[in-house]
Scaffold this motif. Structure first.
Motif, PDB file in Angstrom:
ATOM      1  N   ALA A  71       5.586   8.698  10.777  1.00  0.00           N
ATOM      2  CA  ALA A  71       5.841   9.762  11.743  1.00  0.00           C
ATOM      3  C   ALA A  71       5.241  11.087  11.286  1.00  0.00           C
ATOM      4  N   ARG A  72       5.125  11.267   9.994  1.00  0.00           N
ATOM      5  CA  ARG A  72       4.537  12.498   9.460  1.00  0.00           C
ATOM      6  C   ARG A  72       3.019  12.481   9.584  1.00  0.00           C
ATOM      7  N   GLY A  73       2.429  11.294   9.814  1.00  0.00           N
ATOM      8  CA  GLY A  73       0.994  11.233  10.061  1.00  0.00           C
ATOM      9  C   GLY A  73       0.175  10.492   9.036  1.00  0.00           C
ATOM     10  N   ALA A  74       0.809   9.715   8.173  1.00  0.00           N
ATOM     11  CA  ALA A  74       0.049   8.945   7.188  1.00  0.00           C
ATOM     12  C   ALA A  74      -0.793   7.877   7.874  1.00  0.00           C
ATOM     13  N   ASP A  75      -1.873   7.506   7.212  1.00  0.00           N
ATOM     14  CA  ASP A  75      -2.775   6.468   7.721  1.00  0.00           C
ATOM     15  C   ASP A  75      -2.062   5.117   7.683  1.00  0.00           C
ATOM     16  N   PRO A  76      -1.857   4.470   8.847  1.00  0.00           N
ATOM     17  CA  PRO A  76      -1.155   3.177   8.846  1.00  0.00           C
ATOM     18  C   PRO A  76      -1.861   2.120   8.002  1.00  0.00           C
ATOM     19  N   ALA A  77      -3.179   2.143   7.953  1.00  0.00           N
ATOM     20  CA  ALA A  77      -3.920   1.149   7.180  1.00  0.00           C
ATOM     21  C   ALA A  77      -3.628   1.301   5.693  1.00  0.00           C
ATOM     22  N   ARG A  78      -3.650   2.530   5.190  1.00  0.00           N
ATOM     23  CA  ARG A  78      -3.375   2.753   3.773  1.00  0.00           C
ATOM     24  C   ARG A  78      -1.893   2.531   3.471  1.00  0.00           C
ATOM     25  N   MET A  79      -1.037   2.799   4.437  1.00  0.00           N
ATOM     26  CA  MET A  79       0.385   2.537   4.242  1.00  0.00           C
ATOM     27  C   MET A  79       0.633   1.033   4.126  1.00  0.00           C
ATOM     28  N   LEU A  80       0.022   0.254   4.993  1.00  0.00           N
ATOM     29  CA  LEU A  80       0.215  -1.191   4.937  1.00  0.00           C
ATOM     30  C   LEU A  80      -0.424  -1.775   3.678  1.00  0.00           C
ATOM     31  N   ALA A  81      -1.570  -1.228   3.270  1.00  0.00           N
ATOM     32  CA  ALA A  81      -2.172  -1.668   2.010  1.00  0.00           C
ATOM     33  C   ALA A  81      -1.239  -1.380   0.837  1.00  0.00           C
ATOM     34  N   GLU A  82      -0.509  -0.282   0.915  1.00  0.00           N
ATOM     35  CA  GLU A  82       0.461   0.030  -0.134  1.00  0.00           C
ATOM     36  C   GLU A  82       1.564  -1.022  -0.182  1.00  0.00           C
ATOM     37  N   LEU A  83       2.059  -1.423   0.969  1.00  0.00           N
ATOM     38  CA  LEU A  83       3.095  -2.449   1.014  1.00  0.00           C
ATOM     39  C   LEU A  83       2.582  -3.776   0.452  1.00  0.00           C
ATOM     40  N   CYS A  84       1.295  -4.029   0.650  1.00  0.00           N
ATOM     41  CA  CYS A  84       0.699  -5.277   0.154  1.00  0.00           C
ATOM     42  C   CYS A  84       0.264  -5.184  -1.302  1.00  0.00           C
ATOM     43  N   GLY A  85       0.468  -4.020  -1.919  1.00  0.00           N
ATOM     44  CA  GLY A  85       0.127  -3.858  -3.322  1.00  0.00           C
ATOM     45  C   GLY A  85      -1.363  -3.797  -3.592  1.00  0.00           C
ATOM     46  N   ARG A  86      -2.141  -3.243  -2.668  1.00  0.00           N
ATOM     47  CA  ARG A  86      -3.598  -3.190  -2.823  1.00  0.00           C
ATOM     48  C   ARG A  86      -4.042  -1.804  -3.326  1.00  0.00           C
ATOM     49  N   VAL A  87      -5.207  -1.772  -3.945  1.00  0.00           N
ATOM     50  CA  VAL A  87      -5.674  -0.533  -4.571  1.00  0.00           C
ATOM     51  C   VAL A  87      -6.025   0.537  -3.541  1.00  0.00           C
ATOM     52  N   THR A  88      -6.219   0.154  -2.289  1.00  0.00           N
ATOM     53  CA  THR A  88      -6.536   1.110  -1.230  1.00  0.00           C
ATOM     54  C   THR A  88      -5.287   1.725  -0.618  1.00  0.00           C
ATOM     55  N   GLY A  89      -4.114   1.382  -1.123  1.00  0.00           N
ATOM     56  CA  GLY A  89      -2.878   1.914  -0.596  1.00  0.00           C
ATOM     57  C   GLY A  89      -2.724   3.397  -0.854  1.00  0.00           C
TER      58      GLY A  89
END
Length: 323
Positions: A71-89
């Protein structure tokens, strides 16, 4: 509220909803390890509050924090990569679901420690104000946090020092499986009253109601009014944690869940849009989330050789004048 504002609010709640639904799918598919705390049903709170904030404002969330970050405006792609434990998170895959942060937009982090957001935000806003910034902060927490000492200490300091912090209690009725009636003596708004902090109870399922309350509070705080509290009455549609999908905990009566789901913030806000506008937003969000899933799953996993990176802070500022 303008038509454009209504569309933006709808896009936010719809984005959070579809992001969370896809994230749950990735948990079941094994791409997100360890599970998540779904924000399904509570989208109106994050969307309404964050719509009232300015560019220099900051927030801290909870273990159920994806909605706040999005809601604050973070990139959904990088947010989901973070949940998946990827370096692009957002945090190179090291924060995961419960600790995602994006300092570039004022998200100082989700937090797994119950009630900790109050202390973090009170300190951060106090420091920024001393540096001359016109910052307002938001501390999100659940009903299970209102008896935690560190949150009450944050209330006390924010009130004493008139720190402009909006304390937002997302009261979804349960602290994990404990009903709020069995855990909270008195009232949640009464906790704020004990510190002479103004408090209001709002319908957390209506994004526009939340936005109006948050905007009024932010205006008063920015003008020097000190902290305020919003108790947003909401309902968690899904499990406290996706682990419940396996163990099938039985603590909410089926008729209660049915009643709670009947007031869906996505439907409430969507009903205010023209059919064409709603369909356009739905298509845009679906494409955004599809792209986020592809980005996350195509991103590389961390190199084990870098496991010790980021353990120590660098660039510390030495404070002068200490005794």
């Amino acid at each position: 509220m303008t038509d454009a504002d209504r569309v933006r609010l709808y896009r936010t709640v719809r984005l959070i909803r579809r992001f969370e639904e896809r994230a749950v799918e990735l948990v079941h598919g094994g791409q997100i390890v360890g599970g998540i705390h779904p924000y399904l049903g509570q989208e109106g709170v994050a969307a309404g509050v964050c719509a009232a904030l300015g560019a220099d404002d900051v927030l801290a969330g909870t273990h159920r924090g994806h909605g706040h970050v999005l809601a604050r405006g973070a990139d959904p792609a990088r947010m989901l990569a973070e949940l998946c434990g990827r370096v692009t998170g957002l945090n190179a895959g090291r924060g995961g679901s419960m600790h995602a942060a994006d300092l570039s937009i004022g998200v100082l982090g989700a937090n797994a420690i119950v009630g900790a957001s109050g202390a973090i935000i009170t300190g951060a806003v106090w420091a920024r104000r001393r540096q001359g910034h016109d910052t307002v902060g938001v501390s999100f927490f659940g009903d299970g946090a209102v008896n935690e000492g560190m949150l009450l200490e944050a209330f006390n300091l924010a009130a004493l020092w008139r720190v402009p912090v909006l304390f937002v209690c997302e009261n979804n009725g349960y602290a994990t499986t404990m009903p709020v009636a069995g855990a909270v003596a008195g009232s949640i708004a009464g906790r704020a009253a004990a510190f002479d902090i103004p408090a209001v109870e709002v319908d957390g399922q209506d994004p526009e109601t939340v936005r109006a309350a948050a905007a009024a509070a932010v205006d008063r705080m920015r003008a020097g009014g000190g902290p305020e509290l919003i108790e947003a009455r909401t309902y968690r549609f899904d499990a406290h944690h996706t682990f419940e999908h396996a163990v099938r905990l039985d603590y909410r009566p089926p008729d209660e869940v049915t009643r709670g789901r009947a007031r869906d913030p996505v439907d409430i806000q969507g009903s205010r849009l023209a059919d064409a506008d709603r369909a356009a937003v739905n298509a845009e969000v679906e494409a955004t989330v599809d792209a986020a899933v592809r980005f996350a799953l195509d991103s590389p996993e961390p190199d084990p050789a870098d496991a010790l990176a980021y353990l120590y802070a660098s660039g510390l500022i030495v404070r002068t004048g200490g005794g």
